[in-house]
Design a protein around this motif. Structure first.
Motif, short mmCIF file in Angstrom:
data_model
loop_
_atom_site.label_atom_id
_atom_site.label_comp_id
_atom_site.label_asym_id
_atom_site.label_seq_id
_atom_site.Cartn_x
_atom_site.Cartn_y
_atom_site.Cartn_z
N ALA A 77 2.25 1.67 -12.70
CA ALA A 77 3.64 2.82 -12.32
C ALA A 77 2.70 4.06 -12.86
O ALA A 77 3.27 5.22 -12.40
N SER A 78 1.35 4.21 -13.70
CA SER A 78 1.18 5.34 -13.48
C SER A 78 0.48 5.95 -12.42
O SER A 78 -0.09 7.21 -12.21
N LEU A 79 -0.11 4.82 -10.70
CA LEU A 79 -0.15 5.12 -9.91
C LEU A 79 0.64 5.82 -8.53
O LEU A 79 0.27 5.47 -7.78
N GLY A 80 1.94 5.56 -9.26
CA GLY A 80 2.84 6.23 -8.58
C GLY A 80 3.88 4.59 -8.20
O GLY A 80 5.07 5.28 -7.41
N GLU A 81 3.62 2.99 -8.69
CA GLU A 81 4.49 2.34 -8.54
C GLU A 81 5.62 2.51 -8.43
O GLU A 81 6.08 2.74 -10.06
N GLU A 82 7.02 2.24 -8.01
CA GLU A 82 8.29 1.55 -8.67
C GLU A 82 8.33 0.66 -9.03
O GLU A 82 8.18 0.06 -7.89
N ALA A 83 9.04 0.03 -9.50
CA ALA A 83 9.26 -1.12 -10.34
C ALA A 83 10.65 -1.35 -11.02
O ALA A 83 11.28 -0.48 -11.73
N ARG A 84 11.93 -2.82 -10.48
CA ARG A 84 12.61 -2.78 -11.34
C ARG A 84 12.43 -4.38 -11.20
O ARG A 84 11.57 -5.37 -10.55
N VAL A 85 13.51 -4.62 -12.07
CA VAL A 85 13.62 -6.12 -12.52
C VAL A 85 15.06 -6.56 -12.18
O VAL A 85 15.86 -6.03 -12.77
N LEU A 86 14.66 -7.99 -12.13
CA LEU A 86 16.33 -9.32 -12.02
C LEU A 86 15.66 -10.01 -12.14
O LEU A 86 14.93 -11.26 -11.90
N PRO A 87 16.74 -11.14 -12.73
CA PRO A 87 16.88 -12.36 -13.41
C PRO A 87 15.95 -13.26 -12.65
O PRO A 87 15.34 -14.02 -12.70
N ASP A 88 16.32 -13.57 -10.57
CA ASP A 88 15.46 -14.61 -10.43
C ASP A 88 15.48 -13.22 -8.70
O ASP A 88 16.75 -12.57 -8.54
N LEU A 89 14.87 -14.27 -7.85
CA LEU A 89 15.02 -13.64 -6.39
C LEU A 89 14.69 -15.00 -5.69
O LEU A 89 14.13 -16.04 -5.98
N PRO A 90 15.31 -14.86 -4.54
CA PRO A 90 15.60 -16.29 -2.99
C PRO A 90 13.86 -15.84 -3.33
O PRO A 90 13.63 -17.64 -2.71
N SER A 91 13.15 -15.38 -3.00
CA SER A 91 11.62 -16.04 -2.51
C SER A 91 10.70 -14.58 -2.48
O SER A 91 11.37 -13.28 -3.05
N LYS A 92 9.50 -15.26 -2.25
CA LYS A 92 8.34 -13.52 -2.42
C LYS A 92 8.17 -13.12 -1.05
O LYS A 92 9.22 -13.37 0.18
N LEU A 93 8.45 -11.99 -0.93
CA LEU A 93 8.67 -10.76 0.21
C LEU A 93 8.12 -9.96 -0.22
O LEU A 93 7.47 -9.18 -1.16
N ARG A 94 6.75 -8.86 0.92
CA ARG A 94 6.61 -8.24 1.01
C ARG A 94 6.57 -7.67 3.06
O ARG A 94 5.79 -8.13 3.93
N VAL A 95 7.02 -6.18 2.33
CA VAL A 95 7.84 -6.01 4.21
C VAL A 95 6.53 -3.84 3.72
O VAL A 95 6.84 -3.53 3.15
N TYR A 96 5.98 -4.77 4.79
CA TYR A 96 4.90 -3.47 5.38
C TYR A 96 5.49 -1.82 6.40
O TYR A 96 5.46 -2.45 7.46
N ASP A 97 5.58 -0.45 6.04
CA ASP A 97 6.14 -0.02 6.71
C ASP A 97 7.51 -0.05 7.04
O ASP A 97 7.27 0.27 8.69
N ARG A 98 8.04 -1.19 6.93
CA ARG A 98 9.24 -1.57 7.49
C ARG A 98 9.28 -1.66 9.38
O ARG A 98 10.02 -1.84 10.00
N SER A 121 11.98 -7.21 14.56
CA SER A 121 13.47 -7.80 15.32
C SER A 121 14.35 -7.77 14.18
O SER A 121 14.55 -7.01 13.39
N SER A 122 15.75 -8.74 14.47
CA SER A 122 17.13 -8.68 13.50
C SER A 122 16.87 -9.38 12.42
O SER A 122 16.88 -8.84 11.28
N LEU A 123 15.67 -9.95 12.17
CA LEU A 123 15.04 -11.27 11.27
C LEU A 123 14.99 -9.64 10.24
O LEU A 123 15.20 -10.15 9.10
N LEU A 124 13.82 -8.98 10.98
CA LEU A 124 13.13 -7.93 9.85
C LEU A 124 14.28 -7.24 9.12
O LEU A 124 13.90 -6.47 8.23
#
Length: 195
Positions: A77-98, A121-124
């Motif tokens: 966070a001190s470096l600039g990451e914005e973080a949020r939390v939810l009870p659960d997520l469907p999967s891990k995921l990383r999207v780079y530059d959309r 793609s439409s999936l992305l």
């Protein structure tokens, strides 16, 4: 869509994608982890954040609840990451530059066995929309400057964020570095302050 298998191949490609990010990273973060969160996580994320890549990460409650996570999240966070939390997520995921995403297809307790690299793609587009929908529902835990009543201090806001995320008292205490008794006292103060 590319499908990659094998831990070494997946690790190499994930590193390439991570290092190639220029504008932003969107991520879902949840256990299990190949490497425990900590120094390796900071070593991976620090160069991105220091060169101005905007990172928005949604963590599961389980990911935030681990004892080693508070110090890591504070540094990110001190470096600039914005973080949020939810009870659960469907999967891990990383999207780079959309423009490209990495998504586990299968997993076991120790590592992903195969991943999909998803290009334009439409999936992305659907994965980005999924991230944005979850982001709107998630509770902020670090980064950003939300509007708040003047009587709330930064400490109060941190406590409210963690409580609203549904974390247990022990996890909140670890995250804030306070005892259970102090946590109860501060929570009562907030209830009085906010009516």
């Amino acid at each position: 869509i590319e499908v990659l298998t094998g831990r070494e191949t997946i690790s190499r490609r994930a590193t390439e994608l991570n290092n190639g990010a220029q504008i932003e990273i969107l991520a879902f973060d949840k256990p299990p982890y190949v490497f425990p969160p900590g120094d390796s996580e900071l070593a991976t994320e620090r160069p991105l954040l220091e060169r101005g890549v905007h990172a928005r990460v949604i963590y599961t409650r389980e990911a935030v609840d681990s004892p080693q996570r508070p110090a890591v999240l504070t540094q990110l966070a001190s470096l600039g990451e914005e973080a949020r939390v939810l009870p659960d997520l469907p999967s891990k995921l990383r999207v780079y530059d959309r423009r490209v995403a990495i998504l586990p297809l299968t997993s076991n307790e120790r590592s992903a066995e195969s991943v999909a690299i998803i290009h334009q793609s439409s999936l992305l587009t659907a994965l980005i929309a999924l991230f944005e929908a979850f982001w709107e529902q998630a509770y902020p835990i670090a980064g950003g400057e939300p509007d708040r009543p003047a009587e709330l201090t930064d400490r109060d806001l941190s406590l409210l964020r963690l409580m609203s995320a549904g974390l247990k008292d022990a996890a909140i205490g670890r995250q804030l570095g306070i005892s259970p008794r102090t946590l109860r006292r501060r929570a009562l103060h907030l209830m009085d302050l906010l009516g």
